[in-house]
Design a protein around this motif. Structure first.
Motif, mmCIF file in Angstrom:
data_model
loop_
_atom_site.group_PDB
_atom_site.id
_atom_site.type_symbol
_atom_site.label_atom_id
_atom_site.label_comp_id
_atom_site.label_asym_id
_atom_site.label_seq_id
_atom_site.Cartn_x
_atom_site.Cartn_y
_atom_site.Cartn_z
ATOM 1 N N ARG A 28 0.832 -1.211 0.000
ATOM 2 C CA ARG A 28 0.000 0.000 0.000
ATOM 3 C C ARG A 28 0.865 1.260 0.000
ATOM 4 N NH1 ARG A 28 -2.710 -3.251 3.852
ATOM 5 N NH2 ARG A 28 -4.642 -4.120 2.976
ATOM 6 N N LEU A 31 2.123 1.758 -3.482
ATOM 7 C CA LEU A 31 1.060 2.260 -4.346
ATOM 8 C C LEU A 31 0.863 3.765 -4.148
ATOM 9 C CD1 LEU A 31 -1.562 -0.630 -4.015
ATOM 10 C CD2 LEU A 31 -0.319 0.018 -6.087
ATOM 11 N N ARG A 32 0.886 4.195 -2.887
ATOM 12 C CA ARG A 32 0.750 5.629 -2.628
ATOM 13 C C ARG A 32 1.937 6.396 -3.176
ATOM 14 N NH1 ARG A 32 -0.911 3.725 2.493
ATOM 15 N NH2 ARG A 32 1.032 4.431 3.449
ATOM 16 N N GLU A 36 -0.854 6.322 -6.662
ATOM 17 C CA GLU A 36 -2.150 5.656 -6.698
ATOM 18 C C GLU A 36 -2.880 5.788 -5.357
ATOM 19 O OE1 GLU A 36 -4.483 4.324 -8.150
ATOM 20 O OE2 GLU A 36 -3.851 3.732 -10.163
ATOM 21 N N ASP A 37 -4.143 5.413 -5.389
ATOM 22 C CA ASP A 37 -4.973 5.372 -4.188
ATOM 23 C C ASP A 37 -5.277 3.914 -3.865
ATOM 24 O OD1 ASP A 37 -6.801 5.562 -2.158
ATOM 25 O OD2 ASP A 37 -8.415 6.392 -3.403
ATOM 26 N N ARG A 40 -8.990 2.695 -3.851
ATOM 27 C CA ARG A 40 -9.936 2.621 -4.964
ATOM 28 C C ARG A 40 -10.257 1.159 -5.260
ATOM 29 N NH1 ARG A 40 -8.128 1.500 -10.149
ATOM 30 N NH2 ARG A 40 -5.887 1.732 -10.578
ATOM 31 N N LEU A 43 -7.919 -1.600 -6.636
ATOM 32 C CA LEU A 43 -6.677 -1.883 -5.902
ATOM 33 C C LEU A 43 -6.912 -2.427 -4.497
ATOM 34 C CD1 LEU A 43 -4.558 1.262 -6.891
ATOM 35 C CD2 LEU A 43 -4.336 -1.066 -7.774
ATOM 36 N N THR A 46 -5.264 -5.722 -4.194
ATOM 37 C CA THR A 46 -3.925 -5.815 -4.775
ATOM 38 C C THR A 46 -2.843 -6.138 -3.745
ATOM 39 O OG1 THR A 46 -4.486 -4.409 -6.650
ATOM 40 C CG2 THR A 46 -2.157 -4.534 -6.043
#
Length: 205
Positions: A28, A31-32, A36-37, A40, A43, A46
């Motif tokens: 996570r 991803l940030r 990305e969020d 959402r 994800l 993910t």
């Protein structure tokens, strides 16, 4: 009691490996960092999927080549010529950028009274492939494992691979192939055996 156990931050095993929860949180964070969020819809699962896939992609850390190579056979009807397993496909990951290395390995040895089951050679390639690697190290590791376990007259290993760290990033040169070799024993001291190894690889395509 179940709630206490679930919330207690224990390590996955005695080696100090983080828990599944910690691995998912690390995904996570990445991803940030990528912009990305993680919340959402597409994800949400993910992090769990990535952690699960990493368990498979890096399963070589949980295996030992000597365990795979421990069983050998002596009833070979006097056979003492080269044993070659060629075109063994593998997938690994570059230890510098953690992106894929895709290639094939060719592994040969000259028996000294004992032989290996042919599938064992492919499994050893997988063990070292499913770790963070450099191609040079992987080539040497395969040769050393067979040399130490079987004590043959010689071992020859060639790896051909494409590195996604060159194709997807950096110089972005798609299709370039890196070749590495390691020779031990007779393969190292007798150029004719090296040449025969290369001929057997290239001559039967």
């Amino acid at each position: 009691m179940d709630a206490i156990v679930k919330n207690f931050p224990v390590l996955d095993d005695a080696s100090g490996r983080p828990t599944q929860k910690e691995a998912e949180e690390a995904v996570r964070v990445l991803l940030r960092w990528a912009g990305e969020d993680p919340q959402r819809e597409g994800l949400l699962d993910t992090p769990a999927r990535v952690a699960k896939s990493y368990r498979e992609l890096f399963s070589g850390y949980d295996l030992a080549a000597e365990d795979v190579l421990g069983r050998t056979f002596e009833e070979v009807a006097g056979y003492d010529d080269m044993v070659l397993v060629k075109d063994i496909p593998f997938y690994s990951h570059c230890e510098h950028h953690m992106v894929p290395i895709i290639g094939k390995a060719h592994v040969a040895y000259l028996p000294n009274g004992r032989v290996l089951g042919l599938s064992k050679i492919a499994r050893v390639v997988d063990i070292y492939g499913r770790r963070l690697q450099t191609q040079e190290s992987m080539t040497a590791q395969i040769a050393r494992a067979i040399d130490e376990s079987l004590a043959p007259r010689g071992v020859a290993v060639m790896i051909e691979a494409e590195h996604m760290c060159m194709a997807m990033r950096g110089v972005q040169k798609q299709g370039s192939t890196t070749l590495t070799t390691t020779f031990t024993g007779t393969f190292q001291t007798e150029p004719a055996e090296q040449a025969r190894f290369m001929t057997m690889i290239r001559g039967f395509k």
